[in-house]
Every structure is written in structure tokens, then in C-alpha cells.
Design a protein around this motif. Structure first.
Motif, PDB file in Angstrom:
ATOM      1  N   LEU A  18       0.851  -1.192   0.000  1.00  0.00           N
ATOM      2  CA  LEU A  18       0.000   0.000   0.000  1.00  0.00           C
ATOM      3  C   LEU A  18       0.882   1.235   0.000  1.00  0.00           C
ATOM      4  CD1 LEU A  18      -2.892   1.185   0.236  1.00  0.00           C
ATOM      5  CD2 LEU A  18      -2.620   1.057   2.728  1.00  0.00           C
ATOM      6  N   THR A  19       0.849   1.993  -1.076  1.00  0.00           N
ATOM      7  CA  THR A  19       1.698   3.170  -1.214  1.00  0.00           C
ATOM      8  C   THR A  19       1.023   4.406  -0.634  1.00  0.00           C
ATOM      9  OG1 THR A  19       0.816   3.809  -3.380  1.00  0.00           O
ATOM     10  CG2 THR A  19       2.645   2.220  -3.347  1.00  0.00           C
ATOM     11  N   ASN A  20       1.822   5.449  -0.447  1.00  0.00           N
ATOM     12  CA  ASN A  20       1.269   6.725   0.012  1.00  0.00           C
ATOM     13  C   ASN A  20       0.259   7.273  -0.990  1.00  0.00           C
ATOM     14  OD1 ASN A  20       2.981   6.551   2.201  1.00  0.00           O
ATOM     15  ND2 ASN A  20       4.451   8.045   1.426  1.00  0.00           N
ATOM     16  N   HIS A  44       3.124  -2.762   3.919  1.00  0.00           N
ATOM     17  CA  HIS A  44       2.480  -3.992   3.453  1.00  0.00           C
ATOM     18  C   HIS A  44       1.338  -4.352   4.395  1.00  0.00           C
ATOM     19  CE1 HIS A  44       5.542  -5.285   0.391  1.00  0.00           C
ATOM     20  NE2 HIS A  44       6.155  -4.279   0.993  1.00  0.00           N
ATOM     21  N   ILE A  45       0.268  -4.904   3.819  1.00  0.00           N
ATOM     22  CA  ILE A  45      -0.952  -5.176   4.567  1.00  0.00           C
ATOM     23  C   ILE A  45      -1.308  -6.654   4.440  1.00  0.00           C
ATOM     24  CG2 ILE A  45      -3.383  -4.583   4.855  1.00  0.00           C
ATOM     25  CD1 ILE A  45      -1.475  -2.251   5.397  1.00  0.00           C
ATOM     26  N   ALA A  46      -1.553  -7.292   5.567  1.00  0.00           N
ATOM     27  CA  ALA A  46      -1.898  -8.714   5.576  1.00  0.00           C
ATOM     28  C   ALA A  46      -3.239  -8.950   4.895  1.00  0.00           C
ATOM     29  CB  ALA A  46      -1.944  -9.232   7.007  1.00  0.00           C
ATOM     30  N   ALA A  47      -3.340 -10.082   4.207  1.00  0.00           N
ATOM     31  CA  ALA A  47      -4.606 -10.477   3.607  1.00  0.00           C
ATOM     32  C   ALA A  47      -5.608 -10.834   4.701  1.00  0.00           C
ATOM     33  CB  ALA A  47      -4.388 -11.673   2.679  1.00  0.00           C
ATOM     34  N   ALA A  48      -6.889 -10.785   4.340  1.00  0.00           N
ATOM     35  CA  ALA A  48      -7.950 -10.996   5.325  1.00  0.00           C
ATOM     36  C   ALA A  48      -7.814 -12.334   6.043  1.00  0.00           C
ATOM     37  CB  ALA A  48      -9.314 -10.895   4.647  1.00  0.00           C
ATOM     38  N   GLU A  49      -7.330 -13.352   5.320  1.00  0.00           N
ATOM     39  CA  GLU A  49      -7.234 -14.680   5.917  1.00  0.00           C
ATOM     40  C   GLU A  49      -5.929 -14.909   6.667  1.00  0.00           C
ATOM     41  OE1 GLU A  49      -5.564 -14.950   1.732  1.00  0.00           O
ATOM     42  OE2 GLU A  49      -7.251 -13.956   2.743  1.00  0.00           O
ATOM     43  N   GLN A  50      -5.006 -13.966   6.613  1.00  0.00           N
ATOM     44  CA  GLN A  50      -3.716 -14.128   7.282  1.00  0.00           C
ATOM     45  C   GLN A  50      -3.782 -13.660   8.729  1.00  0.00           C
ATOM     46  OE1 GLN A  50      -1.129 -11.972   4.419  1.00  0.00           O
ATOM     47  NE2 GLN A  50       0.066 -13.867   4.303  1.00  0.00           N
ATOM     48  N   LEU A 157       1.187   5.463   9.190  1.00  0.00           N
ATOM     49  CA  LEU A 157       2.461   5.136   9.817  1.00  0.00           C
ATOM     50  C   LEU A 157       2.788   3.649   9.842  1.00  0.00           C
ATOM     51  CD1 LEU A 157       2.257   7.478  12.944  1.00  0.00           C
ATOM     52  CD2 LEU A 157       3.340   7.944  10.736  1.00  0.00           C
ATOM     53  N   PHE A 158       1.774   2.798   9.945  1.00  0.00           N
ATOM     54  CA  PHE A 158       2.017   1.405  10.315  1.00  0.00           C
ATOM     55  C   PHE A 158       1.799   0.428   9.164  1.00  0.00           C
ATOM     56  CE2 PHE A 158       0.951   3.690  14.187  1.00  0.00           C
ATOM     57  CZ  PHE A 158       1.931   3.251  15.062  1.00  0.00           C
ATOM     58  N   GLY A 159       2.418  -0.743   9.307  1.00  0.00           N
ATOM     59  CA  GLY A 159       2.252  -1.821   8.342  1.00  0.00           C
ATOM     60  C   GLY A 159       2.358  -3.160   9.031  1.00  0.00           C
ATOM     61  N   ASP A 160       2.220  -4.229   8.253  1.00  0.00           N
ATOM     62  CA  ASP A 160       2.243  -5.590   8.766  1.00  0.00           C
ATOM     63  C   ASP A 160       3.516  -6.305   8.305  1.00  0.00           C
ATOM     64  OD1 ASP A 160      -0.316  -4.995   9.683  1.00  0.00           O
ATOM     65  OD2 ASP A 160      -1.296  -5.946   7.958  1.00  0.00           O
ATOM     66  N   VAL A 271      12.342   1.727   6.690  1.00  0.00           N
ATOM     67  CA  VAL A 271      11.082   2.400   6.993  1.00  0.00           C
ATOM     68  C   VAL A 271      10.393   2.898   5.726  1.00  0.00           C
ATOM     69  CG1 VAL A 271      12.163   4.668   7.381  1.00  0.00           C
ATOM     70  CG2 VAL A 271       9.998   4.108   8.521  1.00  0.00           C
ATOM     71  N   HIS A 272      11.173   3.236   4.697  1.00  0.00           N
ATOM     72  CA  HIS A 272      10.584   3.753   3.460  1.00  0.00           C
ATOM     73  C   HIS A 272       9.675   2.729   2.803  1.00  0.00           C
ATOM     74  CE1 HIS A 272      14.242   1.597   2.387  1.00  0.00           C
ATOM     75  NE2 HIS A 272      13.749   1.424   1.185  1.00  0.00           N
ATOM     76  N   GLU A 273      10.011   1.450   2.940  1.00  0.00           N
ATOM     77  CA  GLU A 273       9.241   0.388   2.284  1.00  0.00           C
ATOM     78  C   GLU A 273       8.320  -0.365   3.240  1.00  0.00           C
ATOM     79  OE1 GLU A 273       7.651  -2.281  -0.390  1.00  0.00           O
ATOM     80  OE2 GLU A 273       8.730  -0.409  -0.766  1.00  0.00           O
ATOM     81  N   HIS A 274       8.696  -0.469   4.498  1.00  0.00           N
ATOM     82  CA  HIS A 274       7.934  -1.276   5.458  1.00  0.00           C
ATOM     83  C   HIS A 274       6.971  -0.464   6.311  1.00  0.00           C
ATOM     84  CE1 HIS A 274      11.474  -4.395   5.517  1.00  0.00           C
ATOM     85  NE2 HIS A 274      10.908  -4.274   4.341  1.00  0.00           N
ATOM     86  N   GLY A 275       7.210   0.859   6.461  1.00  0.00           N
ATOM     87  CA  GLY A 275       6.489   1.610   7.465  1.00  0.00           C
ATOM     88  C   GLY A 275       6.900   1.127   8.849  1.00  0.00           C
TER      89      GLY A 275
END
Length: 319
Positions: A18-20, A44-50, A157-160, A271-275
Motif C-alpha cells: 500500500l503506497t502513500n 504492506h498489509i496482511a490479507a484478510a485470511e492471514q 504510519l504502520f504496516g504488517d 522504513v521507506h518500504e515497510h512503514g
């Protein structure tokens, strides 16, 4: 004297990136606004089933492969997470079953963004004292599930993700020391105050943060704890090869590096790629730097983090 050494690293990021620019379509923000203040371009964002344990499983398997160990070798699992699969059993126990590990202890550590530091320090004590021989330490988070996606102060700010290390016993120095701190008087500046009562969520189930207060405290305590770790061994910043910091904000990261006298190229940044992946951020960054060859055996490496609680800490490692 017995030591614990990091024998292997592994990491995992969910497929969805998920980009800015994508966020700016649903939230009142811009890529420039986010990047200038945080250094973040994407997360990056986890899939619904993850679940968190699923992310942890991928990272753990990769770390075990790198270390050359199997499920039969593992006798301790410590998972750092603030986003467990469920209230109980622990994510560590769920991961234990998925890995096919059938002996030793498995438990979670909750220190938010400092979680991996706390978990690594805990596992080190088990291994260095002989209570365990081969420990799996994981930081794993699905922070996207506790974000208010209409609140631009926090959702950008956050990611998975998940990162893992395997600790094994050694007669050669590895983890040199750990330094942990907390101050509950600052619990209100970064928190998720919701809870479950009688089958209902009571209070706000999303991240609340006073950004200015967190920044002020982070800059202070990270400077102090990194110096504390070095001073314990009669070292200075000049003796460090690498800093692998919690990936929350590029300004905080570089402020700590400057206090240690480190060059920007001695700081591992993702941090630029992972948040901000909370407890997963240090092992994610560590695995990146190990696999691309930057971190080599014999290097002095410092890990540092600050998180809700307020918690903070540092671990000094001879790679």
C-alpha cells in the motif's frame, strides 16, 4: 562463559503493498506530507485470511533454514506481538503447533514497538544460562487491524510483517548485553485503550498517539539507552559497525545515529518500504542487511527501539 549467538535470520512481508499515493485516495494526505515527516513511502498489509501467526510462520521457517536447524532442535519460542491471533492461547503456542515443535516453552512478549528487544533479551537469558539450547525469537504484527483508516495521524504510519532470528548456544560472544526500560507514566501518549468485557469491545480499539510527545520521548530515551549499552562494555559509537533501529520515523532514527557519531550508511533503514511494523521492524531490517551482505561476522551491531508503555531498550551484539 556461555553466550547466545544469532545463527540465522528470516523475514516475511504480506503480498499487498500500500503506497502513500494509494492512501491519498481515501485519506486527506499526500505522499510528500507523509514522506517528509516520516520517511515512509509504502507499507504492506496482511490479507484478510492471514493471522499474525501465519506471518510469523513464514519468517520463522526462513530463519530456521538460514540457521540450519529443524523443529526438533527448537526448545524455546518467544513471539513479540501486540496483535495476537486471539486473546489466548498465545501466538507463540499457535506458531509452535504450525512449526511442529513439540518441546520446550512458547510464550508471547508484549512491549509494542520494543517487543523484539524484550523478546531477544529474554531468550538470550534462557540460552546463555543453559535453560535452552536453540531459541526462536520472532517479532510479528498485523497492525493494520488496529488502525482507524480515517485517521491520517496514525493510519499512514504502520504496516504488517514478521521477522525472526534463531539463537543458539555458543562459547563465543554473540549477544553481549541487553538494556531494558519502561515508564508507565507515559502510557497515554501511545496506546490502544480498548478492551473486551462481556463479549463487547469497551473503549477505543484503534491506535491513539500523541505524535509530538512520542517523538520527544523517543529522541531522549534512545540516545540514553544506546550510550548505556556501549558504556557497559567500554565502547563508543566509533566501535560500532551497524545500527539496526526500530523503523518508526527516519528523523528519530537519524537523531540517534548522529548522537552515536554514526554515518548514515552505517544505519540499516527499511522504513521507506515497510512503514512501522512495531515489534517486527528490527528483525525485518536485520534480515535485509544480513541477506544483502552488509552485516558480516565480527561486526558490532546495536539494536534499539522505543514503544508504547512507554518501553525502550537496546541490545548490543557481536555478529
Amino acid at each position: 562463559m556461555a553466550y547466545s549467538r544469532i545463527a540465522g535470520t528470516g523475514s516475511y512481508l504480506p503480498e499487498q503493498r500500500l503506497t502513500n499515493q494509494q492512501l491519498a485516495k481515501t485519506v486527506d494526505t499526500t505522499d510528500e506530507w507523509i514522506f517528509e515527516r516520516t520517511g515512509i513511502r509504502a507499507r504492506h498489509i496482511a490479507a484478510a485470511e492471514q493471522q499474525t501467526s501465519d506471518l510469523a510462520l513464514h519468517a520463522a521457517q526462513r530463519a530456521m533454514e538460514a540457521a540450519g536447524v529443524t523443529a526438533a532442535d527448537i526448545d524455546l519460542i518467544v513471539v513479540a506481538t501486540s496483535t495476537p491471533d486471539m486473546i489466548f492461547p498465545s501466538t507463540a503456542c499457535l506458531l509452535q503447533a504450525k512449526l511442529g515443535v513439540t518441546r520446550g516453552a512458547a510464550f508471547d512478549v508484549q512491549a509494542v514497538c520494543s517487543g523484539f528487544i524484550y523478546a531477544l533479551a529474554t531468550a538470550d537469558k534462557f540460552v546463555s544460562t543453559g535453560s535452552a539450547r536453540c531459541a526462536l525469537v520472532i517479532g510479528a504484527e498485523t497492525f493494520s487491524r488496529i488502525l482507524d483508516w480515517t485517521d491520517r495521524r496514525t493510519c499512514v504510519l504502520f504496516g504488517d510483517g514478521a521477522g525472526a532470528v534463531v539463537l543458539t548456544a555458543s562459547d563465543q560472544p554473540g549477544v553481549l548485553s541487553s538494556h531494558l526500560h519502561s515508564d508507565g507514566r507515559h502510557s497515554g501518549i501511545l496506546r490502544v485503550p480498548g478492551g473486551v468485557q462481556n463479549g463487547k469491545v469497551v473503549g477505543n480499539p484503534f491506535v491513539e498517539m500523541n505524535g509530538q510527545a512520542v517523538y520527544k520521548q523517543a529522541v531522549r530515551v534512545l540516545g540514553e539507552v544506546t550510550q548505556e549499552a556501549l558504556s557497559a562494555h567500554g565502547l563508543t559509537g566509533a566501535d560500532l559497525d551497524w545500527m539496526v533501529p526500530h523503523q518508526a520515523n527516519i528523523r528519530i532514527i537519524m537523531s540517534t545515529a548522529e548522537k552515536l557519531g554514526l554515518k548514515p550508511e552505517q544505519v540499516v533503514t527499511t522504513v521507506h518500504e515497510h512503514g512501522n511494523t512495531s515489534a517486527a521492524s528490527i528483525p525485518l531490517a536485520l534480515d535485509t542487511a544480513v541477506r544483502d551482505g552488509r552485516i558480516q561476522r565480527g561486526h558490532n551491531v546495536i539494536f534499539e527501539a522505543v514503544g508504547g508503555g512507554l518501553t525502550w531498550g537496546a541490545v548490543l551484539v557481536r555478529w
